[in-house]
Design a protein around this motif. Structure first.
Motif, mmCIF file in Angstrom:
data_model
loop_
_atom_site.group_PDB
_atom_site.id
_atom_site.type_symbol
_atom_site.label_atom_id
_atom_site.label_comp_id
_atom_site.label_asym_id
_atom_site.label_seq_id
_atom_site.Cartn_x
_atom_site.Cartn_y
_atom_site.Cartn_z
ATOM 1 N N LYS A 170 1.343 8.513 3.692
ATOM 2 C CA LYS A 170 1.983 9.605 4.437
ATOM 3 C C LYS A 170 0.963 10.414 5.221
ATOM 4 O O LYS A 170 1.237 10.878 6.331
ATOM 5 C CB LYS A 170 2.781 10.500 3.489
ATOM 6 C CG LYS A 170 4.061 9.844 2.999
ATOM 7 C CD LYS A 170 4.796 10.727 2.030
ATOM 8 C CE LYS A 170 6.007 9.980 1.478
ATOM 9 N NZ LYS A 170 6.647 10.694 0.387
ATOM 10 N N ALA A 171 -0.236 10.584 4.672
ATOM 11 C CA ALA A 171 -1.294 11.318 5.378
ATOM 12 C C ALA A 171 -1.723 10.561 6.633
ATOM 13 O O ALA A 171 -1.935 11.168 7.692
ATOM 14 C CB ALA A 171 -2.489 11.551 4.454
ATOM 15 N N VAL A 172 -1.841 9.238 6.534
ATOM 16 C CA VAL A 172 -2.210 8.442 7.713
ATOM 17 C C VAL A 172 -1.071 8.475 8.735
ATOM 18 O O VAL A 172 -1.326 8.558 9.941
ATOM 19 C CB VAL A 172 -2.605 6.997 7.321
ATOM 20 C CG1 VAL A 172 -2.925 6.164 8.554
ATOM 21 C CG2 VAL A 172 -3.803 7.002 6.379
ATOM 22 N N LEU A 173 0.175 8.445 8.271
ATOM 23 C CA LEU A 173 1.318 8.589 9.190
ATOM 24 C C LEU A 173 1.256 9.923 9.938
ATOM 25 O O LEU A 173 1.499 9.971 11.150
ATOM 26 C CB LEU A 173 2.644 8.510 8.430
ATOM 27 C CG LEU A 173 3.200 7.143 8.101
ATOM 28 C CD1 LEU A 173 4.444 7.272 7.216
ATOM 29 C CD2 LEU A 173 3.537 6.368 9.361
ATOM 30 N N ALA A 174 0.922 11.000 9.226
ATOM 31 C CA ALA A 174 0.836 12.319 9.851
ATOM 32 C C ALA A 174 -0.306 12.356 10.869
ATOM 33 O O ALA A 174 -0.148 12.901 11.972
ATOM 34 C CB ALA A 174 0.656 13.399 8.791
ATOM 35 N N LEU A 175 -1.444 11.774 10.516
ATOM 36 C CA LEU A 175 -2.572 11.705 11.445
ATOM 37 C C LEU A 175 -2.183 10.896 12.678
ATOM 38 O O LEU A 175 -2.486 11.292 13.814
ATOM 39 C CB LEU A 175 -3.791 11.089 10.760
ATOM 40 C CG LEU A 175 -5.026 10.877 11.633
ATOM 41 C CD1 LEU A 175 -5.532 12.187 12.205
ATOM 42 C CD2 LEU A 175 -6.110 10.174 10.831
ATOM 43 N N ASP A 176 -1.504 9.791 12.469
ATOM 44 C CA ASP A 176 -1.050 8.939 13.567
ATOM 45 C C ASP A 176 -0.141 9.722 14.514
ATOM 46 O O ASP A 176 -0.306 9.667 15.731
ATOM 47 C CB ASP A 176 -0.336 7.712 13.001
ATOM 48 C CG ASP A 176 0.058 6.711 14.069
ATOM 49 O OD1 ASP A 176 -0.846 6.171 14.734
ATOM 50 O OD2 ASP A 176 1.264 6.470 14.227
ATOM 51 N N ALA A 177 0.802 10.448 13.967
ATOM 52 C CA ALA A 177 1.729 11.234 14.797
ATOM 53 C C ALA A 177 0.976 12.304 15.585
ATOM 54 O O ALA A 177 1.230 12.502 16.785
ATOM 55 C CB ALA A 177 2.809 11.866 13.919
ATOM 56 N N ALA A 178 0.028 12.973 14.945
ATOM 57 C CA ALA A 178 -0.745 14.012 15.620
ATOM 58 C C ALA A 178 -1.622 13.419 16.718
ATOM 59 O O ALA A 178 -1.772 14.002 17.801
ATOM 60 C CB ALA A 178 -1.605 14.772 14.609
ATOM 61 N N ALA A 179 -2.197 12.246 16.479
ATOM 62 C CA ALA A 179 -3.090 11.610 17.442
ATOM 63 C C ALA A 179 -2.354 11.171 18.710
ATOM 64 O O ALA A 179 -2.943 11.137 19.795
ATOM 65 C CB ALA A 179 -3.777 10.408 16.803
ATOM 66 N N ARG A 180 -1.083 10.858 18.599
ATOM 67 C CA ARG A 180 -0.294 10.364 19.733
ATOM 68 C C ARG A 180 0.090 11.466 20.724
ATOM 69 O O ARG A 180 0.406 11.180 21.878
ATOM 70 C CB ARG A 180 0.990 9.715 19.229
ATOM 71 C CG ARG A 180 0.763 8.454 18.463
ATOM 72 C CD ARG A 180 2.052 8.027 17.723
ATOM 73 N NE ARG A 180 1.850 6.745 17.102
ATOM 74 C CZ ARG A 180 2.182 5.578 17.678
ATOM 75 N NH1 ARG A 180 2.755 5.554 18.855
ATOM 76 N NH2 ARG A 180 1.940 4.457 17.059
ATOM 77 N N PHE A 220 0.813 -1.209 0.000
ATOM 78 C CA PHE A 220 0.000 0.000 0.000
ATOM 79 C C PHE A 220 0.848 1.261 0.000
ATOM 80 O O PHE A 220 0.563 2.204 -0.728
ATOM 81 C CB PHE A 220 -0.951 0.000 1.203
ATOM 82 C CG PHE A 220 -2.011 1.047 1.134
ATOM 83 C CD1 PHE A 220 -3.244 0.766 0.573
ATOM 84 C CD2 PHE A 220 -1.785 2.332 1.619
ATOM 85 C CE1 PHE A 220 -4.232 1.734 0.496
ATOM 86 C CE2 PHE A 220 -2.757 3.310 1.548
ATOM 87 C CZ PHE A 220 -3.990 3.012 0.987
ATOM 88 N N SER A 221 1.889 1.275 0.816
ATOM 89 C CA SER A 221 2.718 2.485 0.925
ATOM 90 C C SER A 221 3.402 2.826 -0.396
ATOM 91 O O SER A 221 3.617 3.998 -0.695
ATOM 92 C CB SER A 221 3.748 2.347 2.043
ATOM 93 O OG SER A 221 4.633 1.284 1.786
ATOM 94 N N ALA A 222 3.729 1.817 -1.200
ATOM 95 C CA ALA A 222 4.359 2.058 -2.499
ATOM 96 C C ALA A 222 3.333 2.477 -3.548
ATOM 97 O O ALA A 222 3.621 3.311 -4.407
ATOM 98 C CB ALA A 222 5.095 0.801 -2.969
ATOM 99 N N VAL A 223 2.144 1.929 -3.470
ATOM 100 C CA VAL A 223 1.110 2.188 -4.479
ATOM 101 C C VAL A 223 0.382 3.506 -4.212
ATOM 102 O O VAL A 223 0.000 4.208 -5.146
ATOM 103 C CB VAL A 223 0.107 1.009 -4.534
ATOM 104 C CG1 VAL A 223 -1.007 1.279 -5.498
ATOM 105 C CG2 VAL A 223 0.833 -0.278 -4.911
ATOM 106 N N ALA A 224 0.174 3.833 -2.941
ATOM 107 C CA ALA A 224 -0.547 5.056 -2.574
ATOM 108 C C ALA A 224 0.257 5.851 -1.539
ATOM 109 O O ALA A 224 -0.173 6.030 -0.401
ATOM 110 C CB ALA A 224 -1.925 4.697 -2.028
ATOM 111 N N PRO A 225 1.438 6.344 -1.934
ATOM 112 C CA PRO A 225 2.318 6.987 -0.952
ATOM 113 C C PRO A 225 1.725 8.241 -0.304
ATOM 114 O O PRO A 225 1.969 8.496 0.873
ATOM 115 C CB PRO A 225 3.587 7.315 -1.748
ATOM 116 C CG PRO A 225 3.170 7.294 -3.177
ATOM 117 C CD PRO A 225 2.034 6.326 -3.268
#
Length: 150
Positions: free
Chosen positions: A21-31, A12-17
């Motif tokens: 990255k948006a989910v990674l950013a949301l994850d970081a903000a949520a923590r 998924f990360s390669a096909v829809a980077p």
């Protein structure tokens, strides 16, 4: 015992980077501002419900590194029956289950108990964390990402 090979459907990360990255950013903000041990308990519990092997493996490792005990990790799937979790953790786990099993809804009882243990900012962060781990679980389960298939 022989392991069964489960082939991933896509990377998924390669096909829809951009999405990844948006989910990674949301994850970081949520923590932000959440206790690291509580954070991992919530993520493990949602991942257990969603049967996401990748996330269970990932977050149990992070929980151990954050100081969580093996006994509490083992008892997490039966937290209702365990005496090892604090009232605050139990409120977070109840909210996690209600949000993860959303068709059943988030009752006022569950929400109000969480609001008793978390101030508005912490509760918003907790809701965002549960939202995010469920997104990761759905992404990984759908694409069959399992431990060792990175």
């Amino acid at each position: 015992m022989t392991n069964v090979a489960i082939a991933p459907r896509m990377n998924f990360s390669a096909v829809a980077p951009k999405v990844f990255k948006a989910v990674l950013a949301l994850d970081a903000a949520a923590r932000e501002g959440l206790d690291p041990v509580l954070l991992e308990l919530v993520q493990i519990r949602a991942s257990q419900i969603n049967r996401c092997a990748y996330c269970i493996d990932y977050h149990t490792g992070d929980a151990r590194r954050s100081g969580e005990t093996e006994t509490r990790i083992y008892q997490l799937s039966a937290w209702h029956e365990s005496s090892l979790f604090t009232a605050r953790e139990r409120a977070a786990l109840a909210l996690t289950e209600a949000m993860t099993l959303l068709p059943q809804g988030v009752s006022d009882v569950v929400y109000d108990e969480a609001a008793r243990h978390f101030d508005d900012r912490e509760l918003a962060q907790l809701i965002a964390l549960i939202l995010t781990v469920n997104a990761w679980n759905r992404m990984n389960v759908t694409t069959r990402k399992t431990p060792g298939t990175e």
